[in-house]
Write an enzyme that holds these catalytic residues in place. Structure first.
Site, PDB file in Angstrom:
ATOM      1  N   GLY A 135       0.797  -1.221   0.000  1.00  0.00           N
ATOM      2  CA  GLY A 135       0.000   0.000   0.000  1.00  0.00           C
ATOM      3  C   GLY A 135       0.833   1.277   0.000  1.00  0.00           C
ATOM      4  N   ASP A 182      -4.056   2.396   7.129  1.00  0.00           N
ATOM      5  CA  ASP A 182      -4.369   1.622   8.332  1.00  0.00           C
ATOM      6  C   ASP A 182      -3.440   0.411   8.437  1.00  0.00           C
ATOM      7  OD1 ASP A 182      -5.669   0.476  10.493  1.00  0.00           O
ATOM      8  OD2 ASP A 182      -7.352  -0.300   9.316  1.00  0.00           O
TER       9      ASP A 182
HETATM   10  N1  SAM Z   1      -8.388  -1.185   6.957  1.00  0.00           N
HETATM   11  C1  SAM Z   1      -9.015  -2.434   7.370  1.00  0.00           C
HETATM   12  C2  SAM Z   1     -10.344  -2.114   8.026  1.00  0.00           C
HETATM   13  O1  SAM Z   1     -10.457  -1.059   8.658  1.00  0.00           O
HETATM   14  O2  SAM Z   1     -11.264  -2.909   7.886  1.00  0.00           O
HETATM   15  C3  SAM Z   1      -8.124  -3.224   8.302  1.00  0.00           C
HETATM   16  C4  SAM Z   1      -6.723  -3.353   7.867  1.00  0.00           C
HETATM   17  S1  SAM Z   1      -5.684  -4.252   8.933  1.00  0.00           S
HETATM   18  C5  SAM Z   1      -5.483  -3.242  10.330  1.00  0.00           C
HETATM   19  C6  SAM Z   1      -4.143  -4.068   8.113  1.00  0.00           C
HETATM   20  C7  SAM Z   1      -4.051  -4.905   6.842  1.00  0.00           C
HETATM   21  O3  SAM Z   1      -2.888  -4.509   6.122  1.00  0.00           O
HETATM   22  C8  SAM Z   1      -3.909  -6.409   7.058  1.00  0.00           C
HETATM   23  O4  SAM Z   1      -4.931  -7.070   6.385  1.00  0.00           O
HETATM   24  C9  SAM Z   1      -2.528  -6.751   6.467  1.00  0.00           C
HETATM   25  O5  SAM Z   1      -2.516  -8.016   5.816  1.00  0.00           O
HETATM   26  C10 SAM Z   1      -2.339  -5.644   5.471  1.00  0.00           C
HETATM   27  N2  SAM Z   1      -0.953  -5.284   5.154  1.00  0.00           N
HETATM   28  C11 SAM Z   1       0.156  -5.357   5.919  1.00  0.00           C
HETATM   29  N3  SAM Z   1       1.208  -4.773   5.312  1.00  0.00           N
HETATM   30  C12 SAM Z   1       0.738  -4.301   4.126  1.00  0.00           C
HETATM   31  C13 SAM Z   1       1.308  -3.550   3.065  1.00  0.00           C
HETATM   32  N4  SAM Z   1       2.600  -3.181   3.102  1.00  0.00           N
HETATM   33  N5  SAM Z   1       0.535  -3.206   2.015  1.00  0.00           N
HETATM   34  C14 SAM Z   1      -0.776  -3.565   1.962  1.00  0.00           C
HETATM   35  N6  SAM Z   1      -1.380  -4.275   2.946  1.00  0.00           N
HETATM   36  C15 SAM Z   1      -0.642  -4.621   4.014  1.00  0.00           C
END
Ligand code: SAM
Length: 278
Positions: A142, A162
């Protein structure tokens, strides 16, 4: 290393605060007759089971405390209505994540761009939106994706950041990518979720966010219990918004006392609301 799965935490106190602010931002931004981008850098799986068959019981100290509450402030009710939309029989068994809450808030012509790196959660997210032409789902980092997306066309966007903060580098990458993002797209609205933890990186983050934010920002944080010891875990969370709507401070000042009371786990529960809107 991707061990974090949001399914274990969906609908907890942190999600409630995050998603109330998110729904409120989208409510404000979709009131104007101009197209909007919703960019979610860490989108998660989209929707989560929170019934008795799921391994997640954190929702019992989050959304479940609001489910039957009455006389809620308008912004909290608006969020709750979005969750109800996903539970049409009136029984709380599904919790919508940020992409679904956003998709239920946008209008025809608005577009969503969602990034999720975990293979299993990406597959679930993809499945969720496979028939939606206005939604782009990517299995990508992201932070890196933001660099390629900004500035969006048209230049009107809410960017939700997030991270799971499971690795220390998330804290560094967050600030670096905000500085870069604001250089490319200074007028974007950025919503950043952050954890309250007894951890040096987490404790330093507030000042770093203010430094990276520029002249207009808002910071709302809620602790639900007293942090105890080094391994206390998550004792609360916050949302930091860059370029917030001018209505947001008053909306949050109105709802935070009641929300903190509803989600309190002990007598130390409290909230902070700071902003600079020059
Ligand atoms: N935003 C979501 C919600 O509010 O429903 C929750 C997101 S959760 C806190 C963080 C997510 O980021 C996880 O599903 C994880 O697998 C993903 N993640 C971790 N590192 C990432 C990265 N560098 N790029 C994209 N996604 C990532």
């Amino acid at each position: 290393m991707l061990s974090y799965r949001h399914a274990f935490h969906a609908g907890n106190h942190a999600d409630v605060l995050k998603h109330i602010v998110l729904v409120e931002l989208l409510h404000y931004l979709t009131a104007k007759d101009k197209r909007l981008w919703y960019i979610d850098t860490h989108a998660g799986a989209g929707q989560y089971r929170i019934d008795n068959t799921s391994s997640n019981r954190e929702s019992s100290e989050g959304i479940e405390r609001l489910w039957n509450a009455t006389d809620l402030p308008e912004a909290v009710q608006r969020y709750l209505d979005r969750v109800r939309l996903r539970n049409p029989d009136g029984t709380l068994s599904r919790y919508p994540g940020s992409p679904l809450l956003a998709n239920d808030s946008v209008r025809v012509g608005d577009r969503l761009w969602l990034s999720e790196l975990h293979p299993a959660d990406h597959a679930l997210l993809n499945e969720q939106f496979k028939h939606d032409g206005h939604v782009k789902v990517q299995k990508s980092d992201g932070f890196a994706a933001l660099r390629s997306l900004l500035p969006p066309e048209p230049r009107r966007a809410l960017i939700m950041i997030d991270p799971s903060y499971e690795v220390k580098s998330d804290y560094v990458q967050l600030i670096d990518s905000l500085v870069d993002a604001r250089r490319r797209f200074a007028t974007g609205v950025y919503a950043i979720w952050y954890p309250l933890l007894v951890r040096r990186e987490a404790e330093k983050l507030g000042q770093q966010l203010i430094k990276a934010a520029g002249p207009r920002w808002l910071d709302v944080a809620m602790s639900v219990k007293k942090p105890s010891g080094e391994r206390a875990g998550l004792y609360g969370s916050g949302m930091f918004v860059i370029n917030p709507p001018h209505t947001l401070p008053a909306t949050l000042a109105n709802l935070m006392p009641g929300l903190t009371k509803l989600l309190a786990q002990d007598a130390a529960a409290s909230f902070k609301l700071n902003y600079e809107l020059s």
